[in-house]
Scaffold this active site. Structure first.
Site, short mmCIF file in Angstrom:
data_model
loop_
_atom_site.label_atom_id
_atom_site.label_comp_id
_atom_site.label_asym_id
_atom_site.label_seq_id
_atom_site.Cartn_x
_atom_site.Cartn_y
_atom_site.Cartn_z
N ASP A 91 0.78 -1.17 0.41
CA ASP A 91 0.30 0.23 0.24
C ASP A 91 0.77 0.84 -0.10
O ASP A 91 2.43 0.90 -0.06
CB ASP A 91 -0.92 -0.02 1.52
CG ASP A 91 -1.55 1.49 1.40
OD1 ASP A 91 -2.62 1.33 0.59
OD2 ASP A 91 -1.39 1.95 2.46
N ASP A 112 -0.27 5.19 0.66
CA ASP A 112 0.03 6.23 2.22
C ASP A 112 -0.63 5.59 3.47
O ASP A 112 -1.28 4.34 3.70
CB ASP A 112 -2.01 6.95 1.73
CG ASP A 112 -1.73 7.84 0.24
OD1 ASP A 112 -0.80 8.61 0.66
OD2 ASP A 112 -2.51 7.84 -0.44
N ASP A 122 -1.97 -0.40 6.46
CA ASP A 122 -2.07 0.08 7.29
C ASP A 122 -3.34 -0.14 7.69
O ASP A 122 -2.95 1.33 8.73
CB ASP A 122 -0.80 1.18 7.31
CG ASP A 122 -1.53 1.60 6.71
OD1 ASP A 122 -1.83 1.95 5.25
OD2 ASP A 122 -1.81 3.29 7.15
#
Length: 196
Positions: free
Chosen positions: A16, A18, A174
């Site tokens: 991922d 961001d 995250d």
């Protein structure tokens, strides 16, 4: 590299963007808050931080719905304004050191892709400022698929284009939405939040 972040013999690594590869949370929040302020809306950072897996459009729609707000402009215009604000500060975004270690270890050894719910333009504006700017074989974004996370489309598209079976990929994420997307894609995942 922290043992809990080890690639564990994976054939392919999917990251991922961001919050995982880069610590863009502050820049993303500032850009979104500034765009919504033009509508007289005060976006709380705590609310924003709890929904980092959503696209900008989904986040605005969710916030407006939860608060029963009315917008003067359409959501796509607000997203475009948010993006303009972000682009003006994209050079300030830095990598997460713990994930940079993983990328440095795997670069040239294991195929790697960025698989993000962000837009291609946002990643391409930020990636040149990162030390690992040339480490990835592929970038798949929300622009490349019909459904964003928590749907598995982004991860499955990355695996297909890298010609790797989903079960052989390892996802670094995250957000709850991202972990759910990896599970829906039948890919093992590492939640990096405890390591930042």
């Amino acid at each position: 590299m922290h043992d809990g972040l080890s690639p564990r013999g994976a054939t392919c690594l999917l990251f991922d963007w961001d919050g995982t590869l880069v610590d863009s949370q502050t820049a993303n929040y500032r850009a979104m808050a500034k765009a919504l302020a033009t509508e007289g809306i005060d976006l709380e950072q705590q609310w924003f931080d709890g929904r980092t897996g959503l696209s900008s459009a989904e986040m605005i729609a969710s916030f407006v719905s939860e608060r029963s707000l009315r917008l003067a402009r359409p959501i796509p215009e607000l997203v475009a304004e948010r993006d303009r604000h972000f682009l003006s500060i994209a050079h300030t975004v830095r990598p997460h050191p713990c994930i940079r270690d993983v990328v440095d270890y795997a670069a040239g050894r294991i195929p790697m892709a960025i698989a993000s719910g962000s837009t291609r333009s946002m990643i391409e504006a930020t990636l040149p400022h990162q030390p690992f700017h040339d480490a990835f074989d592929l970038i798949i974004t929300r622009d490349d698929v019909a459904r964003g996370k928590p749907a598995p489309d982004i991860f499955l598209t990355a695996a297909r284009r890298l010609r790797v079976a989903p079960r052989d990929c390892l996802v670094y994420e995250d957000s709850d939405e991202g972990i759910a997307a990896a599970e829906a894609a039948a890919m093992p995942a590492i939640d990096i939040r405890p390591y930042r």
